[in-house]
Design a protein around this motif. Structure first.
Motif, mmCIF file in Angstrom:
data_model
loop_
_atom_site.group_PDB
_atom_site.id
_atom_site.type_symbol
_atom_site.label_atom_id
_atom_site.label_comp_id
_atom_site.label_asym_id
_atom_site.label_seq_id
_atom_site.Cartn_x
_atom_site.Cartn_y
_atom_site.Cartn_z
ATOM 1 N N CYS A 189 0.897 -1.401 -0.249
ATOM 2 C CA CYS A 189 -0.179 0.044 0.413
ATOM 3 C C CYS A 189 0.456 0.844 0.121
ATOM 4 N N ALA A 190 0.314 2.107 -0.860
ATOM 5 C CA ALA A 190 1.695 3.415 -1.140
ATOM 6 C C ALA A 190 1.184 4.489 0.315
ATOM 7 N N ILE A 191 -0.184 4.407 0.203
ATOM 8 C CA ILE A 191 -0.196 5.285 1.295
ATOM 9 C C ILE A 191 0.320 4.670 2.587
ATOM 10 N N LYS A 192 0.510 3.587 3.183
ATOM 11 C CA LYS A 192 1.124 3.826 4.502
ATOM 12 C C LYS A 192 2.082 3.636 4.309
ATOM 13 N N ALA A 193 2.730 3.108 3.481
ATOM 14 C CA ALA A 193 4.574 3.557 2.837
ATOM 15 C C ALA A 193 4.880 4.826 3.330
ATOM 16 N N ALA A 194 3.327 5.698 2.355
ATOM 17 C CA ALA A 194 4.393 6.884 2.726
ATOM 18 C C ALA A 194 4.434 7.542 4.130
ATOM 19 N N ILE A 195 3.208 6.993 4.812
ATOM 20 C CA ILE A 195 2.931 7.751 6.409
ATOM 21 C C ILE A 195 4.097 7.044 6.954
ATOM 22 N N ASP A 196 4.093 5.264 7.378
ATOM 23 C CA ASP A 196 5.197 5.273 7.517
ATOM 24 C C ASP A 196 6.679 5.917 6.975
ATOM 25 N N GLU A 197 7.317 6.038 6.125
ATOM 26 C CA GLU A 197 8.367 6.746 5.536
ATOM 27 C C GLU A 197 8.356 8.358 6.024
ATOM 28 N N GLY A 198 7.081 8.708 6.110
ATOM 29 C CA GLY A 198 7.484 10.355 7.228
ATOM 30 C C GLY A 198 6.553 11.483 5.632
ATOM 31 N N THR A 199 6.848 10.907 4.405
ATOM 32 C CA THR A 199 6.684 11.987 3.404
ATOM 33 C C THR A 199 4.926 12.426 2.833
ATOM 34 N N LEU A 200 4.140 11.394 4.040
ATOM 35 C CA LEU A 200 2.850 12.026 4.436
ATOM 36 C C LEU A 200 2.511 11.624 5.482
ATOM 37 N N SER A 201 1.330 13.030 6.443
ATOM 38 C CA SER A 201 1.665 13.033 7.445
ATOM 39 C C SER A 201 0.002 12.471 7.677
#
Length: 354
Positions: free
Chosen positions: A295-307
């Motif tokens: 999931c790209a959304i979960k990955a972005a949240i884990d990476e800190g690129t999406l709040s």
């Protein structure tokens, strides 16, 4: 009065031609109060109300005139009064769901070119609220501009600016303090050549002060915010369109304590373009962004690129719009049934009179 300074253009002219040949006059609604309207024409101001035919044929409150509308009127010049026959098609409208449980649209202002979203840089500052305003602004058809006001009361305005920039992609943002007249030329550029600017925001963010500065005189009463919580008092209690010295118009609106979406269309995706793009990168096309792998959304949240808060805000607005659409369909069906019954009743009366 030069109608071009009020925003008159060729599109409105084309819509009005069919009424002009019937001897009607055009005017713009500058004030509304309990179904009475102040209408400004090229020959002066008139107090107007809608005709009986208009009232009967209108299927909803949204069909009635509101501040900013161009209306076709039959004037009674000697009385300084008029009867409104029709509302010309609107090029833009800013609206919200009415406060409370009722499923109904409330028009705030129409035929707007630029929408100033005014936010105070004090305890009222709220990025999630800005996102909500952005969705409504893009849906309105007007160009949104974010005004971060009361910079003199903020210790870290540049940090706040970065927060807003992260959610207001491609939108002009201005930091200023409306109490300082030097800030106003930044805003005057939007209010020229017949352009109509509307101000929206919470109470106490400085909308009335900005209006006074743009008008070059005190036309709106202002108050200081309450001590202790920086919450504003309602200083503007109604909407009014005013003509600016720069040749455009401004509409100040009352502060909105409750800001519920009415319609969004593609505007939600426009405001949350980053999330929409990430969703398209998920491994599963119907990914719910919960437990699915890749999931790209979960990955972005884990990476800190999406709040996480931004994503939750997006989901909340999605749910709100889905629920509203469901209620709106039911309300529309009921309204249509009531109107049909009313029409049949009138037809029956006419038949019985013959």
């Amino acid at each position: 009065m030069n109608l071009k300074n009020l925003g008159w253009n060729e599109a409105f002219e084309s819509s009005f031609n069919q009424y002009r040949v019937q001897g009607y006059t055009i005017g713009r609604v500058i004030l509304e109060h309990k179904r009475l309207y102040r209408v400004l024409t090229d020959q002066g101001e008139l107090l107007a109300e809608v005709s009986g035919k208009f009232r009967f044929e209108s299927l909803s409150r949204q069909a009635f005139p509101t501040v900013g509308d161009w209306v076709v009127v039959k004037p009674r010049w000697d009385e300084h009064k008029a009867t409104i026959q029709a509302v010309l098609p609107r090029k833009s409208k800013f609206s919200r769901k009415v406060a409370g449980e009722k499923t109904e649209e409330q028009l705030v202002a129409t035929n707007i070119d630029v929408l100033f979203i005014v936010v105070a840089l004090n305890h009222d500052f709220n990025v999630r609220r800005i996102e909500r305003y952005m969705v409504m602004a893009w849906e309105s058809g007007a160009k949104p501009v974010i005004i971060l006001n009361k910079a003199d009361l903020c210790l870290n305005p540049e940090d706040k600016l970065k927060e807003v920039e992260s959610v207001a992609l491609g939108v002009k943002i201005h930091i200023l303090s409306a109490v300082n007249e030097e800030s106003i030329p930044l805003l005057q550029q939007y209010a020229t050549n017949g352009a109509t600017v509307a101000l929206v925001g919470s109470s106490g963010v400085g909308k009335s002060t900005i209006t006074n500065r743009l008008m070059g005189k005190e036309v709106q009463y202002t108050q200081e915010v309450r001590d202790g919580d920086d919450r504003g008092r309602h200083t503007t209690t109604y909407r009014e369109l005013m003509i600016l010295p720069t040749g455009g118009c401004i509409i100040d609106t009352p502060g909105m304590r409750e800001l519920q979406l009415w319609d969004a269309g593609e505007s939600l995706q426009d405001v949350f373009e980053d999330i929409d793009h990430l969703s398209s990168m998920c491994f599963f096309a119907n990914c719910s962004h919960k437990t699915e792998p890749k999931c790209a959304i979960k990955a972005a949240i884990d990476e800190g690129t999406l709040s996480q808060k931004r994503f939750q805000s997006y989901q909340k607005l999605q749910r709100e719009l889905a629920y509203l659409a469901q209620k709106e369909d039911k309300a529309a069906a009921i309204q249509k049934k009531v109107k049909t019954k009313s029409i049949h009743k009138e037809l029956k009366k006419k038949i019985n009179k013959r």
